[in-house]
Design a protein around this motif. Structure first.
Motif, PDB file in Angstrom:
ATOM      1  N   LEU A  82     -43.011  14.303  62.984  1.00 53.52           N
ATOM      2  CA  LEU A  82     -41.874  14.247  62.071  1.00 53.52           C
ATOM      3  C   LEU A  82     -41.112  15.567  62.054  1.00 53.52           C
ATOM      4  O   LEU A  82     -39.890  15.590  61.898  1.00 53.52           O
ATOM      5  CB  LEU A  82     -42.362  13.895  60.657  1.00 53.52           C
ATOM      6  CG  LEU A  82     -42.921  12.476  60.504  1.00 53.52           C
ATOM      7  CD1 LEU A  82     -43.523  12.288  59.113  1.00 53.52           C
ATOM      8  CD2 LEU A  82     -41.831  11.437  60.770  1.00 53.52           C
ATOM      9  N   ASN A  83     -41.840  16.666  62.245  1.00 58.05           N
ATOM     10  CA  ASN A  83     -41.182  17.972  62.287  1.00 58.05           C
ATOM     11  C   ASN A  83     -40.379  18.169  63.568  1.00 58.05           C
ATOM     12  O   ASN A  83     -39.531  19.052  63.647  1.00 58.05           O
ATOM     13  CB  ASN A  83     -42.216  19.091  62.172  1.00 58.05           C
ATOM     14  CG  ASN A  83     -42.644  19.331  60.740  1.00 58.05           C
ATOM     15  OD1 ASN A  83     -41.847  19.196  59.818  1.00 58.05           O
ATOM     16  ND2 ASN A  83     -43.910  19.662  60.541  1.00 58.05           N
ATOM     17  N   GLU A  84     -40.673  17.337  64.572  1.00 58.26           N
ATOM     18  CA  GLU A  84     -40.004  17.497  65.859  1.00 58.26           C
ATOM     19  C   GLU A  84     -38.497  17.350  65.731  1.00 58.26           C
ATOM     20  O   GLU A  84     -37.731  17.956  66.485  1.00 58.26           O
ATOM     21  CB  GLU A  84     -40.550  16.483  66.864  1.00 58.26           C
ATOM     22  CG  GLU A  84     -40.075  16.725  68.284  1.00 58.26           C
ATOM     23  CD  GLU A  84     -40.842  15.867  69.273  1.00 58.26           C
ATOM     24  OE1 GLU A  84     -40.619  16.030  70.476  1.00 58.26           O
ATOM     25  OE2 GLU A  84     -41.653  15.036  68.830  1.00 58.26           O
ATOM     26  N   THR A  85     -38.050  16.544  64.779  1.00 60.74           N
ATOM     27  CA  THR A  85     -36.613  16.353  64.585  1.00 60.74           C
ATOM     28  C   THR A  85     -35.943  17.642  64.139  1.00 60.74           C
ATOM     29  O   THR A  85     -34.732  17.770  64.218  1.00 60.74           O
ATOM     30  CB  THR A  85     -36.348  15.262  63.533  1.00 60.74           C
ATOM     31  OG1 THR A  85     -36.973  15.619  62.294  1.00 60.74           O
ATOM     32  CG2 THR A  85     -36.909  13.933  63.996  1.00 60.74           C
ATOM     33  N   ARG A  86     -36.741  18.592  63.677  1.00 64.86           N
ATOM     34  CA  ARG A  86     -36.177  19.885  63.262  1.00 64.86           C
ATOM     35  C   ARG A  86     -36.244  20.907  64.394  1.00 64.86           C
ATOM     36  O   ARG A  86     -36.110  22.091  64.185  1.00 64.86           O
ATOM     37  CB  ARG A  86     -36.929  20.403  62.041  1.00 64.86           C
ATOM     38  CG  ARG A  86     -36.689  19.556  60.811  1.00 64.86           C
ATOM     39  CD  ARG A  86     -37.246  20.194  59.573  1.00 64.86           C
ATOM     40  NE  ARG A  86     -38.679  20.008  59.464  1.00 64.86           N
ATOM     41  CZ  ARG A  86     -39.402  20.444  58.435  1.00 64.86           C
ATOM     42  NH1 ARG A  86     -38.820  21.092  57.452  1.00 64.86           N
ATOM     43  NH2 ARG A  86     -40.696  20.236  58.385  1.00 64.86           N
ATOM     44  N   GLY A  87     -36.467  20.413  65.613  1.00 67.67           N
ATOM     45  CA  GLY A  87     -36.405  21.299  66.770  1.00 67.67           C
ATOM     46  C   GLY A  87     -37.573  22.251  66.869  1.00 67.67           C
ATOM     47  O   GLY A  87     -37.406  23.390  67.306  1.00 67.67           O
ATOM     48  N   LEU A  88     -38.759  21.798  66.523  1.00 64.20           N
ATOM     49  CA  LEU A  88     -39.954  22.635  66.603  1.00 64.20           C
ATOM     50  C   LEU A  88     -39.760  23.963  65.877  1.00 64.20           C
ATOM     51  O   LEU A  88     -40.049  25.027  66.402  1.00 64.20           O
ATOM     52  CB  LEU A  88     -40.325  22.887  68.076  1.00 64.20           C
ATOM     53  CG  LEU A  88     -41.056  21.751  68.783  1.00 64.20           C
ATOM     54  CD1 LEU A  88     -41.116  22.015  70.269  1.00 64.20           C
ATOM     55  CD2 LEU A  88     -42.456  21.597  68.236  1.00 64.20           C
ATOM     56  N   LYS A  89     -39.244  23.868  64.663  1.00 62.32           N
ATOM     57  CA  LYS A  89     -39.033  25.076  63.871  1.00 62.32           C
ATOM     58  C   LYS A  89     -40.203  25.364  62.938  1.00 62.32           C
ATOM     59  O   LYS A  89     -40.315  26.458  62.400  1.00 62.32           O
ATOM     60  CB  LYS A  89     -37.743  24.950  63.066  1.00 62.32           C
ATOM     61  CG  LYS A  89     -36.492  24.909  63.935  1.00 62.32           C
ATOM     62  CD  LYS A  89     -35.231  24.790  63.091  1.00 62.32           C
ATOM     63  CE  LYS A  89     -33.986  24.744  63.963  1.00 62.32           C
ATOM     64  NZ  LYS A  89     -32.750  24.594  63.154  1.00 62.32           N
ATOM     65  N   THR A  90     -41.057  24.370  62.717  1.00 62.22           N
ATOM     66  CA  THR A  90     -42.214  24.565  61.861  1.00 62.22           C
ATOM     67  C   THR A  90     -43.433  23.917  62.503  1.00 62.22           C
ATOM     68  O   THR A  90     -43.318  23.097  63.410  1.00 62.22           O
ATOM     69  CB  THR A  90     -42.001  23.949  60.470  1.00 62.22           C
ATOM     70  OG1 THR A  90     -41.843  22.528  60.614  1.00 62.22           O
ATOM     71  CG2 THR A  90     -40.779  24.524  59.775  1.00 62.22           C
ATOM     72  N   GLY A  91     -44.592  24.266  62.013  1.00 59.33           N
ATOM     73  CA  GLY A  91     -45.829  23.680  62.508  1.00 59.33           C
ATOM     74  C   GLY A  91     -46.900  24.740  62.668  1.00 59.33           C
ATOM     75  O   GLY A  91     -46.671  25.936  62.440  1.00 59.33           O
ATOM     76  N   ASN A 111     -44.316  32.019  71.600  1.00 58.76           N
ATOM     77  CA  ASN A 111     -43.685  32.601  70.422  1.00 58.76           C
ATOM     78  C   ASN A 111     -42.209  32.903  70.662  1.00 58.76           C
ATOM     79  O   ASN A 111     -41.386  32.747  69.755  1.00 58.76           O
ATOM     80  CB  ASN A 111     -44.423  33.868  69.999  1.00 58.76           C
ATOM     81  CG  ASN A 111     -43.821  34.511  68.779  1.00 58.76           C
ATOM     82  OD1 ASN A 111     -43.158  35.536  68.848  1.00 58.76           O
ATOM     83  ND2 ASN A 111     -44.050  33.905  67.617  1.00 58.76           N
ATOM     84  N   ALA A 112     -41.887  33.341  71.873  1.00 58.26           N
ATOM     85  CA  ALA A 112     -40.483  33.620  72.184  1.00 58.26           C
ATOM     86  C   ALA A 112     -39.641  32.349  72.124  1.00 58.26           C
ATOM     87  O   ALA A 112     -38.497  32.369  71.679  1.00 58.26           O
ATOM     88  CB  ALA A 112     -40.376  34.268  73.567  1.00 58.26           C
ATOM     89  N   ARG A 113     -40.220  31.224  72.544  1.00 54.76           N
ATOM     90  CA  ARG A 113     -39.487  29.959  72.540  1.00 54.76           C
ATOM     91  C   ARG A 113     -39.484  29.299  71.165  1.00 54.76           C
ATOM     92  O   ARG A 113     -38.496  28.709  70.751  1.00 54.76           O
ATOM     93  CB  ARG A 113     -40.113  29.009  73.565  1.00 54.76           C
ATOM     94  CG  ARG A 113     -39.478  27.610  73.619  1.00 54.76           C
ATOM     95  CD  ARG A 113     -38.052  27.652  74.163  1.00 54.76           C
ATOM     96  NE  ARG A 113     -38.052  28.078  75.532  1.00 54.76           N
ATOM     97  CZ  ARG A 113     -38.165  27.258  76.575  1.00 54.76           C
ATOM     98  NH1 ARG A 113     -38.266  25.957  76.382  1.00 54.76           N
ATOM     99  NH2 ARG A 113     -38.141  27.724  77.794  1.00 54.76           N
ATOM    100  N   TYR A 114     -40.615  29.419  70.442  1.00 51.89           N
ATOM    101  CA  TYR A 114     -40.765  28.742  69.153  1.00 51.89           C
ATOM    102  C   TYR A 114     -41.205  29.735  68.076  1.00 51.89           C
ATOM    103  O   TYR A 114     -42.347  29.702  67.617  1.00 51.89           O
ATOM    104  CB  TYR A 114     -41.786  27.607  69.262  1.00 51.89           C
ATOM    105  CG  TYR A 114     -41.493  26.635  70.380  1.00 51.89           C
ATOM    106  CD1 TYR A 114     -40.418  25.755  70.298  1.00 51.89           C
ATOM    107  CD2 TYR A 114     -42.298  26.595  71.511  1.00 51.89           C
ATOM    108  CE1 TYR A 114     -40.154  24.852  71.317  1.00 51.89           C
ATOM    109  CE2 TYR A 114     -42.040  25.698  72.538  1.00 51.89           C
ATOM    110  CZ  TYR A 114     -40.963  24.832  72.442  1.00 51.89           C
ATOM    111  OH  TYR A 114     -40.698  23.948  73.451  1.00 51.89           O
ATOM    112  N   PRO A 115     -40.344  30.643  67.683  1.00 57.76           N
ATOM    113  CA  PRO A 115     -40.743  31.694  66.736  1.00 57.76           C
ATOM    114  C   PRO A 115     -41.131  31.170  65.353  1.00 57.76           C
ATOM    115  O   PRO A 115     -41.810  31.871  64.599  1.00 57.76           O
ATOM    116  CB  PRO A 115     -39.502  32.590  66.660  1.00 57.76           C
ATOM    117  CG  PRO A 115     -38.361  31.699  67.065  1.00 57.76           C
ATOM    118  CD  PRO A 115     -38.933  30.767  68.096  1.00 57.76           C
ATOM    119  N   GLY A 116     -40.719  29.952  65.010  1.00 56.54           N
ATOM    120  CA  GLY A 116     -41.052  29.415  63.687  1.00 56.54           C
ATOM    121  C   GLY A 116     -42.412  28.760  63.617  1.00 56.54           C
ATOM    122  O   GLY A 116     -42.874  28.411  62.522  1.00 56.54           O
ATOM    123  N   ILE A 117     -43.066  28.574  64.762  1.00 59.85           N
ATOM    124  CA  ILE A 117     -44.378  27.928  64.786  1.00 59.85           C
ATOM    125  C   ILE A 117     -45.455  28.965  64.487  1.00 59.85           C
ATOM    126  O   ILE A 117     -45.514  30.023  65.113  1.00 59.85           O
ATOM    127  CB  ILE A 117     -44.651  27.280  66.151  1.00 59.85           C
ATOM    128  CG1 ILE A 117     -43.573  26.240  66.482  1.00 59.85           C
ATOM    129  CG2 ILE A 117     -46.045  26.647  66.181  1.00 59.85           C
ATOM    130  CD1 ILE A 117     -43.542  25.066  65.543  1.00 59.85           C
TER     131      ILE A 117
END
Length: 305
Positions: A82-91, A111-117
């Motif tokens: 469900l979080n995927e719709t937010r562009g992998l910004k959380t998780g 981390n460089a690609r997905y800093p919010g994870i």
């Protein structure tokens, strides 16, 4: 049966401690105890037994734990989806690794690609890291050794030569390398039995019919380095993990191929889970292979049945 009861049971069963489970869930210990007892009373079962100060799972509790592991892994996967719709910004990506040296490049790229994870890394030997993966406590693992298992997909990542460490005042210290026979009778400090560095070195010595004299077993690379520096004996370590130190020299064994390997491993059933696939995508970038091509490949030979 309520979801909170299962979550409380799962936390206690994972840690075998009501106190630790309460702390991890952010509730009081009496709350955890009440929820587990109510679950037992509702179904007329016993999930835990006390052995002195310790608690153990009953057979029924062990069976329920197998179910809750899958349940909460699926719950996490649903949340990730469900979080995927937010562009992998959380998780939260959970990684198991045999050492920081094997996984750092992958973590930096991810981390460089997905800093919010949020990423958490659990470090242990290959046995411990594999157990965490199979128990759904981690999403991916970076292991040095993988036995054949149809449940797993393993991707070869790196190999590193194993070197011998000696004190700066040792007879070997002025050499650039040694031969396997030079280790005959040498005092040796080794890692625990689950260490793949030890396994690789022991196998190489057996093949050369060489018998070092093991004088100490220590479950920490850092402690072995200090023991070598103090002259207790020689040690072995992956060349990638050797930290330059004026008190110690690192020597290759010139007539033996001694390597440790790093594999990225995940559960076959979770290869399309959102965060797992994202991590594998970054790995593929490091290996210069596309994620879709990687998924079409068969497992490495050592994992085929």
């Amino acid at each position: 049966m309520r979801h909170t009861q299962l979550r409380s049971f799962h936390a206690v069963a994972q840690r075998l401690s009501f106190t630790v489970a309460a702390r991890e869930l952010g509730v009081s210990q009496p709350t955890i105890t009440t929820q587990v007892k109510s679950l037992e009373q509702e179904f007329g079962v016993e999930l835990f037994v006390r052995r002195g100060r310790r608690i153990e799972l009953t057979e029924t509790g062990g069976g329920l734990l197998d179910i809750t592991r899958r349940l909460f892994a699926d719950e996490k996967e649903a949340s990730d989806y469900l979080n995927e719709t937010r562009g992998l910004k959380t998780g939260h990506l959970r990684v198991g690794a045999v050492g920081p040296y094997h996984v750092t490049d992958m973590l930096a790229a991810f981390n460089a690609r997905y800093p919010g994870i949020y990423v958490s890394v659990t470090v242990g030997n290959s046995r411990e890291s594999l157990r965490d993966l199979l128990d759904y406590r981690t999403d991916v693992a970076v292991l040095a050794h993988v036995d054949p298992d149809a449940r797993l997909v393993a991707i070869p990542y790196r190999r590193h030569r194993v070197v011998v460490m000696c004190p700066a005042d040792h007879d070997f210290a002025d050499r650039r390398s040694i031969r396997a026979r030079d280790m005959e009778g040498q005092r040796l400090i080794v890692r625990e039995a689950g260490s793949t560095t030890r396994r690789a070195f022991d196998q190489a010595m057996r093949e050369k019919d060489v018998r070092p004299r093991i004088v100490m077993e220590i479950g920490s690379r850092e402690s072995i380095r200090e023991a070598v520096a103090k002259g207790i004996g020689l040690g072995v370590v992956s060349e990638k993990e050797f930290i330059p130190d004026p008190r110690i020299r690192a020597l290759q064994v010139s007539d033996a191929e001694i390597y440790t390997y790093a594999h990225v491993v995940h559960l076959r059933e979770r290869q399309n889970a959102r965060l797992v696939r994202a991590f594998l995508g970054e790995l593929a970038g490091l290996l210069k292979v596309s994620p879709d091509e990687r998924l079409r490949r068969r497992p490495p030979a050592r994992l085929r049945r």
